[in-house]
Design a protein around this motif. Sequence first.
Motif, PDB file in Angstrom:
ATOM      1  N   HIS A  46      42.286  32.732  48.566  1.00  0.00           N
ATOM      2  CA  HIS A  46      42.547  32.012  49.814  1.00  0.00           C
ATOM      3  C   HIS A  46      42.058  32.822  51.007  1.00  0.00           C
ATOM      4  N   ALA A  47      41.782  32.125  52.081  1.00  0.00           N
ATOM      5  CA  ALA A  47      41.291  32.765  53.300  1.00  0.00           C
ATOM      6  C   ALA A  47      42.397  33.612  53.938  1.00  0.00           C
ATOM      7  N   LEU A  48      42.056  34.268  55.033  1.00  0.00           N
ATOM      8  CA  LEU A  48      42.917  35.247  55.669  1.00  0.00           C
ATOM      9  C   LEU A  48      44.282  34.670  56.059  1.00  0.00           C
ATOM     10  N   ALA A  49      45.303  35.290  55.475  1.00  0.00           N
ATOM     11  CA  ALA A  49      46.705  34.983  55.786  1.00  0.00           C
ATOM     12  C   ALA A  49      47.384  36.339  55.950  1.00  0.00           C
ATOM     13  N   PRO A  50      47.475  36.839  57.166  1.00  0.00           N
ATOM     14  CA  PRO A  50      47.956  38.201  57.384  1.00  0.00           C
ATOM     15  C   PRO A  50      49.299  38.499  56.699  1.00  0.00           C
ATOM     16  N   GLY A  51      49.383  39.708  56.149  1.00  0.00           N
ATOM     17  CA  GLY A  51      50.599  40.146  55.479  1.00  0.00           C
ATOM     18  C   GLY A  51      50.379  40.284  53.991  1.00  0.00           C
ATOM     19  N   THR A  52      51.487  40.476  53.281  1.00  0.00           N
ATOM     20  CA  THR A  52      51.463  40.632  51.826  1.00  0.00           C
ATOM     21  C   THR A  52      52.610  39.839  51.244  1.00  0.00           C
ATOM     22  N   GLY A  53      52.355  39.126  50.158  1.00  0.00           N
ATOM     23  CA  GLY A  53      53.421  38.373  49.510  1.00  0.00           C
ATOM     24  C   GLY A  53      53.957  37.282  50.419  1.00  0.00           C
ATOM     25  N   ASP A  54      55.191  36.881  50.177  1.00  0.00           N
ATOM     26  CA  ASP A  54      55.850  35.860  50.988  1.00  0.00           C
ATOM     27  C   ASP A  54      57.220  36.365  51.413  1.00  0.00           C
ATOM     28  N   ASP A  61      57.449  23.968  48.793  1.00  0.00           N
ATOM     29  CA  ASP A  61      57.309  22.678  49.481  1.00  0.00           C
ATOM     30  C   ASP A  61      57.606  22.768  50.976  1.00  0.00           C
ATOM     31  N   ASP A  62      57.713  23.983  51.509  1.00  0.00           N
ATOM     32  CA  ASP A  62      57.980  24.170  52.941  1.00  0.00           C
ATOM     33  C   ASP A  62      57.073  25.279  53.479  1.00  0.00           C
ATOM     34  N   CYS A  63      55.966  24.870  54.057  1.00  0.00           N
ATOM     35  CA  CYS A  63      54.984  25.844  54.557  1.00  0.00           C
ATOM     36  C   CYS A  63      55.574  26.770  55.617  1.00  0.00           C
ATOM     37  N   ALA A  64      56.564  26.324  56.352  1.00  0.00           N
ATOM     38  CA  ALA A  64      57.168  27.154  57.396  1.00  0.00           C
ATOM     39  C   ALA A  64      57.859  28.386  56.817  1.00  0.00           C
ATOM     40  N   THR A  65      58.159  28.383  55.517  1.00  0.00           N
ATOM     41  CA  THR A  65      58.830  29.525  54.891  1.00  0.00           C
ATOM     42  C   THR A  65      57.854  30.487  54.229  1.00  0.00           C
ATOM     43  N   GLN A  66      56.557  30.198  54.284  1.00  0.00           N
ATOM     44  CA  GLN A  66      55.541  30.981  53.584  1.00  0.00           C
ATOM     45  C   GLN A  66      54.666  31.766  54.555  1.00  0.00           C
ATOM     46  N   ARG A  67      53.898  32.686  53.993  1.00  0.00           N
ATOM     47  CA  ARG A  67      52.825  33.352  54.739  1.00  0.00           C
ATOM     48  C   ARG A  67      51.666  32.358  54.765  1.00  0.00           C
ATOM     49  N   ASN A  68      51.154  32.064  55.940  1.00  0.00           N
ATOM     50  CA  ASN A  68      50.143  31.023  56.087  1.00  0.00           C
ATOM     51  C   ASN A  68      48.832  31.561  56.647  1.00  0.00           C
ATOM     52  N   GLY A  73      41.656  32.692  59.437  1.00  0.00           N
ATOM     53  CA  GLY A  73      41.625  32.246  58.048  1.00  0.00           C
ATOM     54  C   GLY A  73      41.099  30.818  57.928  1.00  0.00           C
ATOM     55  N   ARG A  74      41.540  29.959  58.815  1.00  0.00           N
ATOM     56  CA  ARG A  74      41.029  28.572  58.806  1.00  0.00           C
ATOM     57  C   ARG A  74      39.530  28.560  59.108  1.00  0.00           C
ATOM     58  N   ALA A  75      39.110  29.384  60.070  1.00  0.00           N
ATOM     59  CA  ALA A  75      37.680  29.474  60.389  1.00  0.00           C
ATOM     60  C   ALA A  75      36.895  30.034  59.203  1.00  0.00           C
ATOM     61  N   GLN A  76      37.458  31.035  58.514  1.00  0.00           N
ATOM     62  CA  GLN A  76      36.802  31.575  57.304  1.00  0.00           C
ATOM     63  C   GLN A  76      36.572  30.474  56.283  1.00  0.00           C
ATOM     64  N   ALA A  77      37.608  29.698  56.017  1.00  0.00           N
ATOM     65  CA  ALA A  77      37.503  28.632  55.014  1.00  0.00           C
ATOM     66  C   ALA A  77      36.422  27.622  55.409  1.00  0.00           C
ATOM     67  N   ARG A  78      36.361  27.281  56.679  1.00  0.00           N
ATOM     68  CA  ARG A  78      35.316  26.343  57.133  1.00  0.00           C
ATOM     69  C   ARG A  78      33.925  26.960  56.962  1.00  0.00           C
ATOM     70  N   ARG A  79      33.791  28.273  57.227  1.00  0.00           N
ATOM     71  CA  ARG A  79      32.489  28.938  57.045  1.00  0.00           C
ATOM     72  C   ARG A  79      32.087  28.954  55.568  1.00  0.00           C
ATOM     73  N   ARG A 101      48.865  28.369  51.849  1.00  0.00           N
ATOM     74  CA  ARG A 101      47.653  29.061  52.301  1.00  0.00           C
ATOM     75  C   ARG A 101      46.465  28.757  51.390  1.00  0.00           C
ATOM     76  N   ALA A 102      46.713  28.534  50.111  1.00  0.00           N
ATOM     77  CA  ALA A 102      45.629  28.163  49.190  1.00  0.00           C
ATOM     78  C   ALA A 102      45.244  26.698  49.386  1.00  0.00           C
ATOM     79  N   ARG A 103      46.228  25.822  49.488  1.00  0.00           N
ATOM     80  CA  ARG A 103      45.928  24.395  49.704  1.00  0.00           C
ATOM     81  C   ARG A 103      45.197  24.188  51.020  1.00  0.00           C
ATOM     82  N   ASP A 104      45.635  24.899  52.071  1.00  0.00           N
ATOM     83  CA  ASP A 104      44.969  24.756  53.370  1.00  0.00           C
ATOM     84  C   ASP A 104      43.540  25.286  53.310  1.00  0.00           C
ATOM     85  N   THR A 105      43.332  26.391  52.620  1.00  0.00           N
ATOM     86  CA  THR A 105      41.970  26.911  52.431  1.00  0.00           C
ATOM     87  C   THR A 105      41.115  25.861  51.737  1.00  0.00           C
ATOM     88  N   ALA A 106      41.633  25.302  50.647  1.00  0.00           N
ATOM     89  CA  ALA A 106      40.886  24.303  49.879  1.00  0.00           C
ATOM     90  C   ALA A 106      40.545  23.090  50.734  1.00  0.00           C
TER      91      ALA A 106
END
Length: 189
Positions: A46-54, A61-68, A73-79, A101-106
């Motif tokens: 997955h593209a850049l999601a600062p940090g390690t783990g969650d 099922d709740d993105c607000a609780t995860q490292r995103n 990172g979104r710009a990386q995925a588009r590139r 973060r993986a689904r959003d990258t995809a």
Amino acid sequence: MRFAFHMIACLLLACVAQPAQAKDTRASEDVWQALRAGRAVAVMRHALAPGTGDPPGFWLDDCATQRNLSAEGRAQARRVGAALRANGIAAAMVKSSAWCRARDTASELGLGPVETEPSLNSFFGESSRAPAQMAALRAAIAALPRDRPAVLVTHQVVVTALSGIYPQSGEMVVLARDGLAVLGRIPVP
């Protein structure tokens, strides 16, 4: 004496590194061709999601609780998606881990609908799951239709367990569909 040894070591490294760079440049088109022809699969961290783990207590099922993904990172995925299109892959079968973060990258790749594949999920902090999960992932890759390119978006631990390579955020490791040998790496443009 120490300076002379250092200079000799640098010269030897320069001589050895030169042919490797030329080989990698030639292999790049081979890697793209294998992806276009369906003979290979791209496994992407997955593209850049600062940090390690969650964070503790996160929910899939709740993105607000995860490292995103960050904005970068979104710009990386588009590139990466643009690089795939520039190399003849306008659409692909895209599968992803269930992590946001993986689904959003995809999704940001812009290559088509994204399907969740549980064998791409992270096992960070739960390495005892790795052997069974890698067997499931190998089976999932073997079952992929070969009529179009495939991009699998996952996590560093999964890419490393599958390929032996520690990828950068957004980097793709390209594996032969037969035997999963590493054909090459495609960095973030």
